[in-house]
Design a protein around this motif. Sequence first.
Motif, mmCIF file in Angstrom:
data_model
loop_
_atom_site.group_PDB
_atom_site.id
_atom_site.type_symbol
_atom_site.label_atom_id
_atom_site.label_comp_id
_atom_site.label_asym_id
_atom_site.label_seq_id
_atom_site.Cartn_x
_atom_site.Cartn_y
_atom_site.Cartn_z
ATOM 1 N N ALA A 1 0.821 -1.222 0.000
ATOM 2 C CA ALA A 1 0.000 0.000 0.000
ATOM 3 C C ALA A 1 0.851 1.266 0.000
ATOM 4 C CB ALA A 1 -0.906 0.000 1.233
ATOM 5 N N ASP A 2 0.221 2.312 -0.524
ATOM 6 C CA ASP A 2 0.804 3.658 -0.442
ATOM 7 C C ASP A 2 1.059 3.991 1.043
ATOM 8 O OD1 ASP A 2 0.464 6.473 -2.342
ATOM 9 O OD2 ASP A 2 0.641 6.689 -0.161
ATOM 10 N N PRO A 3 2.236 4.566 1.366
ATOM 11 C CA PRO A 3 2.547 4.854 2.779
ATOM 12 C C PRO A 3 1.489 5.710 3.471
ATOM 13 C CG PRO A 3 4.338 5.597 1.301
ATOM 14 C CD PRO A 3 3.336 4.905 0.442
ATOM 15 N N GLY B 1 -2.637 4.598 -5.393
ATOM 16 C CA GLY B 1 -2.746 5.083 -6.768
ATOM 17 C C GLY B 1 -1.971 4.159 -7.697
ATOM 18 N N GLY B 2 -1.738 4.646 -8.917
ATOM 19 C CA GLY B 2 -1.030 3.832 -9.901
ATOM 20 C C GLY B 2 0.331 3.386 -9.395
ATOM 21 N N SER B 3 0.991 4.225 -8.608
ATOM 22 C CA SER B 3 2.338 3.865 -8.145
ATOM 23 C C SER B 3 2.318 2.595 -7.313
ATOM 24 C CB SER B 3 2.928 5.016 -7.319
ATOM 25 O OG SER B 3 3.077 6.151 -8.142
ATOM 26 N N SER B 4 1.406 2.536 -6.347
ATOM 27 C CA SER B 4 1.356 1.357 -5.475
ATOM 28 C C SER B 4 0.841 0.148 -6.242
ATOM 29 C CB SER B 4 0.440 1.627 -4.279
ATOM 30 O OG SER B 4 0.852 2.789 -3.645
ATOM 31 N N THR C 1 -6.955 4.151 -5.102
ATOM 32 C CA THR C 1 -7.355 5.244 -4.204
ATOM 33 C C THR C 1 -7.262 6.598 -4.898
ATOM 34 O OG1 THR C 1 -5.114 5.543 -3.360
ATOM 35 C CG2 THR C 1 -6.513 3.934 -2.217
ATOM 36 N N THR C 2 -6.850 6.597 -6.172
ATOM 37 C CA THR C 2 -6.927 7.816 -6.982
ATOM 38 C C THR C 2 -7.877 7.517 -8.145
ATOM 39 O OG1 THR C 2 -5.073 7.158 -8.421
ATOM 40 C CG2 THR C 2 -4.533 8.509 -6.521
ATOM 41 N N ALA C 3 -8.286 8.570 -8.827
ATOM 42 C CA ALA C 3 -9.114 8.376 -10.033
ATOM 43 C C ALA C 3 -8.517 9.284 -11.100
ATOM 44 C CB ALA C 3 -10.574 8.796 -9.759
ATOM 45 N N VAL D 1 -7.216 -2.264 -13.963
ATOM 46 C CA VAL D 1 -7.743 -3.116 -15.055
ATOM 47 C C VAL D 1 -6.754 -3.248 -16.212
ATOM 48 C CG1 VAL D 1 -10.202 -2.779 -14.574
ATOM 49 C CG2 VAL D 1 -9.018 -1.157 -16.086
ATOM 50 N N THR D 2 -5.515 -2.826 -16.012
ATOM 51 C CA THR D 2 -4.579 -2.867 -17.139
ATOM 52 C C THR D 2 -3.506 -3.946 -16.950
ATOM 53 O OG1 THR D 2 -2.855 -1.330 -16.364
ATOM 54 C CG2 THR D 2 -4.822 -0.347 -17.355
ATOM 55 N N CYS D 3 -2.875 -4.277 -18.066
ATOM 56 C CA CYS D 3 -1.781 -5.271 -18.039
ATOM 57 C C CYS D 3 -0.436 -4.544 -18.068
ATOM 58 C CB CYS D 3 -1.905 -6.215 -19.233
ATOM 59 S SG CYS D 3 -1.965 -5.353 -20.805
ATOM 60 N N TYR E 1 -11.829 10.040 -1.191
ATOM 61 C CA TYR E 1 -12.236 11.315 -0.576
ATOM 62 C C TYR E 1 -11.052 12.065 0.035
ATOM 63 C CZ TYR E 1 -17.099 9.495 -0.653
ATOM 64 O OH TYR E 1 -18.315 8.984 -1.011
ATOM 65 N N THR E 2 -10.004 11.330 0.461
ATOM 66 C CA THR E 2 -8.867 11.981 1.137
ATOM 67 C C THR E 2 -7.868 12.605 0.155
ATOM 68 O OG1 THR E 2 -7.888 9.777 1.267
ATOM 69 C CG2 THR E 2 -8.900 10.630 3.287
ATOM 70 N N MET E 3 -8.082 12.388 -1.153
ATOM 71 C CA MET E 3 -7.141 12.990 -2.113
ATOM 72 C C MET E 3 -7.177 14.511 -2.014
ATOM 73 S SD MET E 3 -7.076 11.493 -5.954
ATOM 74 C CE MET E 3 -8.801 11.156 -6.112
HETATM 75 P P1 NAD Z 1 0.366 8.036 -7.185
HETATM 76 O O1 NAD Z 1 -0.017 6.635 -6.919
HETATM 77 O O2 NAD Z 1 1.787 8.302 -7.551
HETATM 78 O O3 NAD Z 1 -0.024 8.941 -5.942
HETATM 79 C C1 NAD Z 1 0.217 10.339 -5.998
HETATM 80 C C2 NAD Z 1 0.168 10.938 -4.599
HETATM 81 O O4 NAD Z 1 -1.162 10.858 -4.113
HETATM 82 C C3 NAD Z 1 1.032 10.179 -3.597
HETATM 83 O O5 NAD Z 1 1.672 11.128 -2.804
HETATM 84 C C4 NAD Z 1 0.042 9.385 -2.774
HETATM 85 O O6 NAD Z 1 0.479 9.206 -1.452
HETATM 86 C C5 NAD Z 1 -1.192 10.264 -2.828
HETATM 87 N N1 NAD Z 1 -2.480 9.567 -2.713
HETATM 88 C C6 NAD Z 1 -2.934 8.539 -3.454
HETATM 89 N N2 NAD Z 1 -4.211 8.235 -3.111
HETATM 90 C C7 NAD Z 1 -4.540 9.093 -2.119
HETATM 91 C C8 NAD Z 1 -5.713 9.279 -1.334
HETATM 92 N N3 NAD Z 1 -6.834 8.575 -1.541
HETATM 93 N N4 NAD Z 1 -5.687 10.214 -0.367
HETATM 94 C C9 NAD Z 1 -4.582 10.978 -0.164
HETATM 95 N N5 NAD Z 1 -3.459 10.865 -0.887
HETATM 96 C C10 NAD Z 1 -3.438 9.928 -1.852
HETATM 97 O O7 NAD Z 1 -0.565 8.692 -8.319
HETATM 98 P P2 NAD Z 1 -1.273 8.086 -9.589
HETATM 99 O O8 NAD Z 1 -1.431 9.205 -10.524
HETATM 100 O O9 NAD Z 1 -2.472 7.311 -9.216
HETATM 101 O O10 NAD Z 1 -0.210 7.056 -10.182
HETATM 102 C C11 NAD Z 1 0.861 7.510 -10.974
HETATM 103 C C12 NAD Z 1 1.712 6.336 -11.394
HETATM 104 O O11 NAD Z 1 0.926 5.395 -12.142
HETATM 105 C C13 NAD Z 1 2.835 6.771 -12.320
HETATM 106 O O12 NAD Z 1 3.998 6.026 -12.070
HETATM 107 C C14 NAD Z 1 2.271 6.438 -13.692
HETATM 108 O O13 NAD Z 1 3.278 6.278 -14.662
HETATM 109 C C15 NAD Z 1 1.534 5.163 -13.405
HETATM 110 N N6 NAD Z 1 0.481 4.796 -14.380
HETATM 111 C C16 NAD Z 1 0.206 3.474 -14.542
HETATM 112 C C17 NAD Z 1 -0.755 3.053 -15.450
HETATM 113 C C18 NAD Z 1 -1.010 1.590 -15.619
HETATM 114 O O14 NAD Z 1 -1.835 1.197 -16.435
HETATM 115 N N7 NAD Z 1 -0.342 0.741 -14.900
HETATM 116 C C19 NAD Z 1 -1.503 3.998 -16.158
HETATM 117 C C20 NAD Z 1 -1.221 5.343 -15.963
HETATM 118 C C21 NAD Z 1 -0.249 5.732 -15.060
#
Ligand code: NAD
Length: 372
Positions: A37-39, A94-97, A136-138, A144-146, A179-181
């Motif tokens: 999970a995201d920290p 989010g996408g990172s985690s 947790t992001t939108a 849903v991706t590969c 909601y926390t974003m």
């Molecule tokens: P992220 O996962 O990097 O998160 C961005 C920031 O938002 C972080 O600081 C995180 O702690 C915070 N955060 C996330 N959810 C939160 C919440 N609910 N409440 C409070 N803070 C929250 O952001 P992202 O845009 O979702 O992901 C970006 C990454 O995903 C990039 O590395 C990008 O290249 C990748 N990506 C992947 C795909 C795929 O299909 N796999 C598609 C597009 C992008």
Amino acid sequence: MNWDYLQPVKIRFGKGRVSEIKDLAEAMGCKRGLLAADPFFFTNGLADRIIGDSKGTLVGAFGKISPNPDVEEVDACAEIIRQEKIDFVVALGGGSSMDCAKAAAAAAMTGDSIREYHGTGKVLPKTHLPIIAVPTTAGTGSEVTCVAVLTDHKNQKKSPIVSDSFYPSYAIIDPELTYTMPPKVTAGTGIDVLSHALEGYWSRGHQPICDACAVHAAGLVFQYLYRAYQNPEDEEAREKMCEASVIAGLAFTLPKTTSSHACSFPLTNLYHIPHGEACGLTLDYFARVNKDVENGRVQDFARKLGFQDVDEMADAIHDLKEKMGLRTDLKDLNLTDEQIDELIRISHHPNLENNPVKITDEILRDLYESMR
Ligand code: NAD
């Protein structure tokens, strides 16, 4: 026109449905899960709640994941999966985690570092641990991706790995988790949704089911993103943006992203512009570049969304970014001629080849000069 469609991820959508993790694990016959999970969620109590609700099904946790996750974080997560004999992974964030967890769940089944598969062309084996992805992001649509987008900071490389083994078994999209974003994250991740919809639609690999998803998702972004940005507690706007995000994920995962994503990689690597904001930065420019391809199908897209034409849609994208405080240029970076040359060179990422208009150095120069 021939096309194939595949969407193997089972989707559960709705408020509160994060509580279904234990039932889904049971349905998959899994007993030893890792929560990756995201920290942030280890500080706000959500991770503890999910582990508690799992009643012993989640036996481990991994939270060392940064935005734009590094290959070494994936390797560390994979090592815990091996050591703890984990049999499924919950990817929360989010996408990172999600990308870190997806890559770790596949890499753990090999003895290899994920570096071996990162931008090398080496194909990951099909075997992987089941994943339950909980965004947790939108957002990225990664649930849903590969695709897993990873960064190798040591070697200055950000690149997606594409593998069928990255499809999660389940995606739980629970709008309450968004909601926390903070507004800035809502804005950047929301403009990423629009990039997925538009790029999936105009990609050279477009196909009818993904086209329909793209139109639906983009319409929702224009209607609800600004509302979600202005009021994080607007439940309807949050829910509609989550719907847009997952459906835009379906819109691009097969056709693949194009020019805006290709340019986003150097903008993020070199200038630390967050992923979504970096994609959105060039989106209106490339909409204008692509506006008349294939008998005006991008013009059709704009008209279906209620715009007069692509130019009006591109103006609306620009205005939306401006209203939300996202970048519309690179002026503050005071880029030198050498830096512009470098941006042009590194923007030639393979995704650029998916763009319907061939993107030349001249087009890239015009793009970056116009933002200088
Ligand atoms: P992220 O996962 O990097 O998160 C961005 C920031 O938002 C972080 O600081 C995180 O702690 C915070 N955060 C996330 N959810 C939160 C919440 N609910 N409440 C409070 N803070 C929250 O952001 P992202 O845009 O979702 O992901 C970006 C990454 O995903 C990039 O590395 C990008 O290249 C990748 N990506 C992947 C795909 C795929 O299909 N796999 C598609 C597009 C992008």
